[in-house]
Motif scaffolding. Structure first.
Motif, mmCIF file in Angstrom:
data_model
loop_
_atom_site.group_PDB
_atom_site.id
_atom_site.type_symbol
_atom_site.label_atom_id
_atom_site.label_comp_id
_atom_site.label_asym_id
_atom_site.label_seq_id
_atom_site.Cartn_x
_atom_site.Cartn_y
_atom_site.Cartn_z
ATOM 1 N N PRO A 156 0.796 -1.240 0.000
ATOM 2 C CA PRO A 156 0.000 0.000 0.000
ATOM 3 C C PRO A 156 0.821 1.279 0.000
ATOM 4 O O PRO A 156 0.301 2.346 -0.345
ATOM 5 C CB PRO A 156 -0.822 -0.119 1.289
ATOM 6 N N ASP A 157 2.091 1.211 0.376
ATOM 7 C CA ASP A 157 2.918 2.409 0.482
ATOM 8 C C ASP A 157 3.496 2.751 -0.899
ATOM 9 O O ASP A 157 4.562 2.265 -1.282
ATOM 10 C CB ASP A 157 4.041 2.180 1.495
ATOM 11 N N VAL A 158 2.777 3.592 -1.625
ATOM 12 C CA VAL A 158 3.181 3.958 -2.988
ATOM 13 C C VAL A 158 4.521 4.685 -2.975
ATOM 14 O O VAL A 158 5.378 4.457 -3.846
ATOM 15 C CB VAL A 158 2.099 4.821 -3.661
ATOM 16 N N GLU A 159 4.729 5.540 -1.996
ATOM 17 C CA GLU A 159 5.986 6.270 -1.902
ATOM 18 C C GLU A 159 7.164 5.307 -1.742
ATOM 19 O O GLU A 159 8.226 5.474 -2.370
ATOM 20 C CB GLU A 159 5.952 7.249 -0.730
ATOM 21 N N LEU A 160 6.994 4.293 -0.906
ATOM 22 C CA LEU A 160 8.046 3.297 -0.704
ATOM 23 C C LEU A 160 8.350 2.566 -2.003
ATOM 24 O O LEU A 160 9.516 2.395 -2.386
ATOM 25 C CB LEU A 160 7.627 2.312 0.387
ATOM 26 N N THR A 161 7.302 2.119 -2.710
ATOM 27 C CA THR A 161 7.496 1.388 -3.959
ATOM 28 C C THR A 161 8.226 2.245 -4.989
ATOM 29 O O THR A 161 9.162 1.779 -5.660
ATOM 30 C CB THR A 161 6.142 0.929 -4.527
ATOM 31 N N GLU A 162 7.815 3.505 -5.128
ATOM 32 C CA GLU A 162 8.464 4.389 -6.097
ATOM 33 C C GLU A 162 9.928 4.615 -5.736
ATOM 34 O O GLU A 162 10.796 4.640 -6.622
ATOM 35 C CB GLU A 162 7.718 5.724 -6.168
ATOM 36 N N SER A 163 10.212 4.770 -4.445
ATOM 37 C CA SER A 163 11.597 4.982 -4.014
ATOM 38 C C SER A 163 12.450 3.752 -4.301
ATOM 39 O O SER A 163 13.603 3.859 -4.758
ATOM 40 C CB SER A 163 11.641 5.311 -2.520
ATOM 41 N N VAL A 164 11.903 2.563 -4.037
ATOM 42 C CA VAL A 164 12.641 1.325 -4.287
ATOM 43 C C VAL A 164 12.908 1.151 -5.778
ATOM 44 O O VAL A 164 14.018 0.805 -6.196
ATOM 45 C CB VAL A 164 11.871 0.114 -3.718
ATOM 46 N N ARG A 165 11.906 1.390 -6.592
ATOM 47 C CA ARG A 165 12.098 1.263 -8.041
ATOM 48 C C ARG A 165 13.178 2.217 -8.545
ATOM 49 O O ARG A 165 13.942 1.887 -9.456
ATOM 50 C CB ARG A 165 10.784 1.542 -8.768
ATOM 51 N N ARG A 166 13.234 3.400 -7.951
ATOM 52 C CA ARG A 166 14.215 4.403 -8.382
ATOM 53 C C ARG A 166 15.620 4.061 -7.887
ATOM 54 O O ARG A 166 16.599 4.143 -8.639
ATOM 55 C CB ARG A 166 13.798 5.782 -7.867
ATOM 56 N N GLU A 167 15.728 3.682 -6.620
ATOM 57 C CA GLU A 167 17.042 3.452 -6.015
ATOM 58 C C GLU A 167 17.609 2.060 -6.305
ATOM 59 O O GLU A 167 18.827 1.880 -6.387
ATOM 60 C CB GLU A 167 16.953 3.664 -4.496
ATOM 61 N N ILE A 168 16.720 1.059 -6.417
ATOM 62 C CA ILE A 168 17.155 -0.325 -6.664
ATOM 63 C C ILE A 168 16.290 -0.882 -7.798
ATOM 64 O O ILE A 168 15.339 -1.631 -7.551
ATOM 65 C CB ILE A 168 17.013 -1.210 -5.404
ATOM 66 N N PRO A 169 16.576 -0.512 -9.041
ATOM 67 C CA PRO A 169 15.717 -0.918 -10.159
ATOM 68 C C PRO A 169 15.555 -2.434 -10.249
ATOM 69 O O PRO A 169 16.469 -3.197 -9.936
ATOM 70 C CB PRO A 169 16.455 -0.364 -11.385
ATOM 71 N N LEU A 170 14.389 -2.852 -10.703
ATOM 72 C CA LEU A 170 14.122 -4.278 -10.913
ATOM 73 C C LEU A 170 14.835 -4.768 -12.173
ATOM 74 O O LEU A 170 15.128 -3.989 -13.077
ATOM 75 C CB LEU A 170 12.616 -4.510 -11.049
ATOM 76 N N PRO A 171 15.135 -6.067 -12.238
ATOM 77 C CA PRO A 171 15.814 -6.598 -13.423
ATOM 78 C C PRO A 171 14.924 -6.532 -14.661
ATOM 79 O O PRO A 171 13.699 -6.436 -14.564
ATOM 80 C CB PRO A 171 16.110 -8.047 -13.031
ATOM 81 N N ARG A 172 15.556 -6.602 -15.815
ATOM 82 C CA ARG A 172 14.807 -6.603 -17.064
ATOM 83 C C ARG A 172 13.995 -7.881 -17.208
ATOM 84 O O ARG A 172 14.342 -8.916 -16.678
ATOM 85 C CB ARG A 172 15.764 -6.467 -18.246
ATOM 86 N N GLN A 173 12.898 -7.755 -17.938
ATOM 87 C CA GLN A 173 12.028 -8.889 -18.280
ATOM 88 C C GLN A 173 11.447 -9.585 -17.049
ATOM 89 O O GLN A 173 11.122 -10.774 -17.100
ATOM 90 C CB GLN A 173 12.787 -9.901 -19.157
ATOM 91 N N HIS A 174 11.326 -8.857 -15.960
ATOM 92 C CA HIS A 174 10.694 -9.448 -14.777
ATOM 93 C C HIS A 174 9.191 -9.507 -14.974
ATOM 94 O O HIS A 174 8.622 -8.822 -15.836
ATOM 95 C CB HIS A 174 11.034 -8.611 -13.531
ATOM 96 N N ARG A 175 8.547 -10.347 -14.168
ATOM 97 C CA ARG A 175 7.083 -10.441 -14.183
ATOM 98 C C ARG A 175 6.538 -10.126 -12.789
ATOM 99 O O ARG A 175 5.628 -10.782 -12.282
ATOM 100 C CB ARG A 175 6.641 -11.832 -14.651
ATOM 101 N N ILE A 176 7.110 -9.094 -12.172
ATOM 102 C CA ILE A 176 6.717 -8.645 -10.834
ATOM 103 C C ILE A 176 5.779 -7.451 -10.982
ATOM 104 O O ILE A 176 6.156 -6.432 -11.555
ATOM 105 C CB ILE A 176 7.959 -8.254 -10.010
ATOM 106 N N ARG A 177 4.569 -7.572 -10.482
ATOM 107 C CA ARG A 177 3.580 -6.501 -10.591
ATOM 108 C C ARG A 177 3.209 -6.029 -9.187
ATOM 109 O O ARG A 177 2.694 -6.820 -8.390
ATOM 110 C CB ARG A 177 2.327 -6.989 -11.327
ATOM 111 N N VAL A 178 3.483 -4.771 -8.893
ATOM 112 C CA VAL A 178 3.184 -4.214 -7.575
ATOM 113 C C VAL A 178 1.839 -3.510 -7.624
ATOM 114 O O VAL A 178 1.620 -2.642 -8.480
ATOM 115 C CB VAL A 178 4.285 -3.238 -7.126
ATOM 116 N N ARG A 179 0.944 -3.902 -6.732
ATOM 117 C CA ARG A 179 -0.379 -3.282 -6.657
ATOM 118 C C ARG A 179 -0.463 -2.440 -5.387
ATOM 119 O O ARG A 179 -0.115 -2.922 -4.303
ATOM 120 C CB ARG A 179 -1.476 -4.343 -6.636
ATOM 121 N N PRO A 180 -0.934 -1.188 -5.492
ATOM 122 C CA PRO A 180 -1.031 -0.315 -4.317
ATOM 123 C C PRO A 180 -2.247 -0.657 -3.466
ATOM 124 O O PRO A 180 -3.234 0.075 -3.414
ATOM 125 C CB PRO A 180 -1.139 1.081 -4.933
ATOM 126 N N ALA A 181 -2.184 -1.806 -2.801
ATOM 127 C CA ALA A 181 -3.309 -2.276 -1.990
ATOM 128 C C ALA A 181 -2.782 -2.893 -0.712
ATOM 129 O O ALA A 181 -1.690 -3.468 -0.699
ATOM 130 C CB ALA A 181 -4.135 -3.306 -2.762
#
Length: 267
Positions: free
Chosen positions: A84-109
């Motif tokens: 649910p913490d959208v700010e946390l998810t955005e910060s993680v994506r920016r600071e520690i990018p996910l690998p290419r071709q991943h199938r990880i979907r983050v839902r803000p719930a």
């Protein structure tokens, strides 16, 4: 607004801190390297499952450590992360990018609402690793949420939960007593110090249903090879642990507050 920090160590690993609490550790150049003991225990269990992609739902995201591990060890695994913490998810994506071709979907719930929205039998594994202010939220340990997990799991699916408790495991014993009848196979995995009541710590709960009972022999062998001295409680040991213990109602209770630094050990 949450206070989010990223602490980098000498090996290039990154610890995600939220409001002063360590949420997860990520090794960006080697997602198979796991530092937190309970995450190693998650991986130990997942590695015993049949080879190939797994449909995994994560309740709690933070640094997405386990999701990255599964992407590396089981490429192509479709993964849903309820965070649910959208700010946390955005910060993680920016600071520690996910690998290419991943199938990880983050839902803000949040976990309860997010799991309710999932289809029946849509997950092979549900991983519960959600904390607020260092404690597992009450709504994630009650009978209503655990029944929803059982509904979402495919036949033979597995629930993994990272729970923290004090010596005596009063809280965890009540969570185990609350598991619905559809998840009768239960085991507990933790360091020996925690299982023997010597300190506050994390315990990984495993719950599954017939016709796919837990591979207790395989778990014991894997626990014996773990980096940390690790033990397993299963079958009669778990039954004795919860005998006479009252289950939670529809809503459980928060896990015990972690002690101050330096107060984790009993003796």
């Amino acid at each position: 607004m949450a206070d989010i920090e990223f602490a980098t160590d000498e090996r290039g690993g990154v610890t995600v801190m939220r409001d002063g609490h360590p949420q997860s550790h990520v090794q960006p150049d080697d997602p198979r390297l796991l530092v937190f003991e309970y995450v190693q225990h998650f991986a130990l269990v997942l590695d015993l499952l049949p080879p190939g992609p797994l449909r995994v739902t994560h309740v709690g995201g933070a640094g997405l450590t386990l999701a990255r591990y599964l992407q590396a060890t089981r490429p192509g695994s479709p993964q849903i992360v309820l965070e649910p913490d959208v700010e946390l998810t955005e910060s993680v994506r920016r600071e520690i990018p996910l690998p290419r071709q991943h199938r990880i979907r983050v839902r803000p719930a949040d976990g309860a609402a997010g799991v309710r929205a999932l289809r029946d039998a849509s997950a092979d594994v549900i991983v519960l690793d959600a904390y607020a202010d260092g404690r597992v939220p009450a709504e994630l340990t009650g009978s209503a949420f655990l029944a929803e997990c059982a509904r979402v799991l495919a036949p033979g699916g597995l629930l993994l939960a990272n729970l923290a408790d004090e010596p005596g495991m009063r809280y965890i014993r009540r969570v185990v007593a609350t598991l619905p009848a559809s998840l009768p196979e239960v085991a507990l995995l933790a360091t020996n110090e925690v299982l023997k009541g010597r300190r506050f710590g994390n315990v990984v709960l495993l719950a599954s249903g017939a016709p796919a009972p837990l591979d207790v022999r395989g778990l014991r062998r894997a626990a014996a090879r773990a980096d940390f001295p690790t033990g397993l409680r299963a079958n009669a040991e778990v039954a004795a642990l919860v005998r006479g213990v009252p289950p939670f109602g529809e809503t459980g209770e928060r896990s015990p507050a972690p002690p101050e630094l330096g107060g984790w050990r009993v003796r």
